[in-house]
Design a protein around this motif. Structure first.
Motif, PDB file in Angstrom:
ATOM      1  N   UNK A  78       0.839  -1.213   0.000  1.00  0.00           N
ATOM      2  CA  UNK A  78       0.000   0.000   0.000  1.00  0.00           C
ATOM      3  C   UNK A  78       0.867   1.254   0.000  1.00  0.00           C
ATOM      4  N   UNK A  79       1.899   1.277   0.864  1.00  0.00           N
ATOM      5  CA  UNK A  79       2.641   2.542   1.026  1.00  0.00           C
ATOM      6  C   UNK A  79       4.005   2.577   0.336  1.00  0.00           C
ATOM      7  N   UNK A  80       4.561   1.409   0.004  1.00  0.00           N
ATOM      8  CA  UNK A  80       5.937   1.358  -0.502  1.00  0.00           C
ATOM      9  C   UNK A  80       6.202   2.316  -1.649  1.00  0.00           C
ATOM     10  N   UNK A  81       5.401   2.184  -2.703  1.00  0.00           N
ATOM     11  CA  UNK A  81       5.640   3.027  -3.873  1.00  0.00           C
ATOM     12  C   UNK A  81       4.865   4.341  -3.822  1.00  0.00           C
ATOM     13  N   UNK A  82       4.312   4.644  -2.658  1.00  0.00           N
ATOM     14  CA  UNK A  82       3.616   5.927  -2.489  1.00  0.00           C
ATOM     15  C   UNK A  82       4.525   6.948  -1.822  1.00  0.00           C
ATOM     16  N   UNK A  83       5.779   6.562  -1.556  1.00  0.00           N
ATOM     17  CA  UNK A  83       6.678   7.489  -0.869  1.00  0.00           C
ATOM     18  C   UNK A  83       8.093   7.447  -1.414  1.00  0.00           C
TER      19      UNK A  83
END
Ligand code: LLP
Length: 418
Positions: free
Chosen positions: A278-283
């Protein structure tokens, strides 16, 4: 799909130029895209829309209040492993009855806090923990909802430090012990058996290990039913991988299809604990080049972020793509991208082909939204960096950069040294 992209050779997060944020906030900083976070969460949700389910985002991967709040407003629950994460979740507005508590070493005060808060369930990992939970619940005159974490002994084919479902790992109970533990749990007056849980590892890039684990759990559920123990929740943990480099992990929809097909017509409530996917490639982590220098065989690019800010390369030899925030036409060099910390293990990238850069240039370590800021430390007395969230054409500092005063705020000198 994420929202970090180039416009006229300049990297943007959604509609904000990253250099613009760096100018105002300083470097280094973590940067999260609201649209990407939302899209990834909803993609996971959608994968299971046909079955009763709850997506409990794994707080350990990124526990910033703004991030947790976003998932709470999208209807998500939370997977926690400490009293601190419970506190963060409740503060961010996650309903207690959507919180699952995992981890091999829950302390008595943490169990009490979770019972008083009214969490959905404890994922119990040992007989002694079961007894502890029963005792705590008795003291509070409550019934503790629990699942037992089974170690299904499947190989997730990932980095040994992040595989958790093998016999040799410290997690869960193996299949013989777990049946005995269920019998014991069923006999505890202050425990209510609700579910089965498992988590086989992280950064898993195939569906087969998940399907294997699920099949083994189904066998267990059949045995338990034979003993009159009814299972209403099935927590399959997290672990779905992402693309850091060349990996081609299954999309959540593919993972969803495989899980639902294996499950058949069972109507248990599915629980998931995804973090990285969910967050890995969002940051990303944005950093500035301080100096460059030429070694005999390769160049060194010395940047203002270090292993204390992003430890994954040093700890797991993990790959994070390093991209220029402003693209140039310069030649490609082979370089180590290193930080200011006094250790040879302090690097963001090794032997990496990147465009030649110079002092003052901005670089982005990509795919840093999971296990990035949360694993950062103050080593070398480096204040922890800021975290920023972009939504469309606006950005917001969701955690301010620490100051030198913050570094010593909790310290005190005993009278005999004053
Ligand atoms: N549930 C449990 C019980 C876990 O232990 C973990 C991660 C998760 C869920 C979330 O897993 P995910 O969906 O994020 O793969 N620091 C390492 C990763 C450690 C993962 C630990 N457990 C890294 O930077 O790669």
């Amino acid at each position: 799909m994420h929202h970090f992209h180039y416009k006229n050779n300049e990297m943007y997060c959604e509609d904000v130029a990253i250099a613009e944020i760096a100018g105002q906030v300083g470097t280094p900083f973590y940067l999260y895209s609201h649209a990407t976070l939302r899209q990834h969460f909803l993609a996971f949700e959608k994968a299971f829309e046909k079955a009763p389910h709850l997506v409990c985002f794994s707080a350990k991967s990124n526990s910033n209040q703004a991030v947790l709040k976003l998932f709470a407003t999208l209807g998500g629950g939370l997977d926690i492993v400490s009293g601190g994460e419970l506190f963060r979740g409740l503060k961010a507005g996650v309903p207690a009855d959507k919180i699952v508590f995992s981890g091999v070493g829950k302390r008595e005060d943490e169990i009490k806090y979770a019972l008083e808060s009214g969490i959905l369930m404890f994922n119990v990992e040992s007989f002694e923990e079961l007894e502890q939970i029963d005792r705590c619940a008795a003291r509070l005159d409550k019934k503790a909802p629990i699942a037992l974490r089974v170690n299904p002994d499947v190989d997730p084919k990932t980095h040994p430090y992040i595989s958790t479902g093998l016999k040799k790992n410290k997690f869960g109970l193996d299949k013989d012990a777990v049946v005995e533990a269920y019998k014991a749990a069923n006999a505890c007056v202050h425990v209510e058996v609700k579910g089965v849980s498992c988590h086989i590892g992280s950064q898993i890039t195939q569906v087969e290990p998940f399907v294997d684990a699920l099949r083994r759990i189904q066998e267990l559920i059949a045995i338990l039913e034979g003993l009159g123990i009814c299972i209403s929740c099935l927590d399959l943990g997290g672990g779905l991988g992402i693309t850091y480099d060349q990996e081609l992990p299954p999309h959540p929809s593919e993972y969803g299809k495989a899980v639902l097909a294996t499950l058949g017509d069972s109507r248990v409530t599915l629980i998931f604990e995804p973090g990285r996917v969910i967050v890995g490639n969002a940051g990303i982590l944005v950093t500035k080049v301080l100096y460059t220098k030429k070694g005999e065989n390769k160049d060194f690019v010395i940047v203002d972020s270090a292993m204390n800010d992003l430890v994954r390369p040093s700890l797991y030899d993990a790959f994070h793509a390093i991209e220029p925030v402003v693209r140039n036409e310069k030649e490609t060099i082979k370089a180590d991208v290193v930080g200011p910390i006094c250790e040879s293990g302090d690097f963001l990238a090794k032997d990496r082909k990147i465009a030649r850069c110079q002092s003052g240039d901005l670089l982005a370590a990509m795919s840093a939204g999971a296990y990035g800021f949360v694993m950062s430390s103050n080593y070398n007395s480096r204040p922890r960096v800021a975290e920023v969230m972009v939504k469309k054409n606006q950005f917001h500092v969701v955690r301010k950069r620490e100051t030198y005063e913050d570094l010593i705020a909790g310290e005190s000198v005993p009278p005999y040294l004053r």
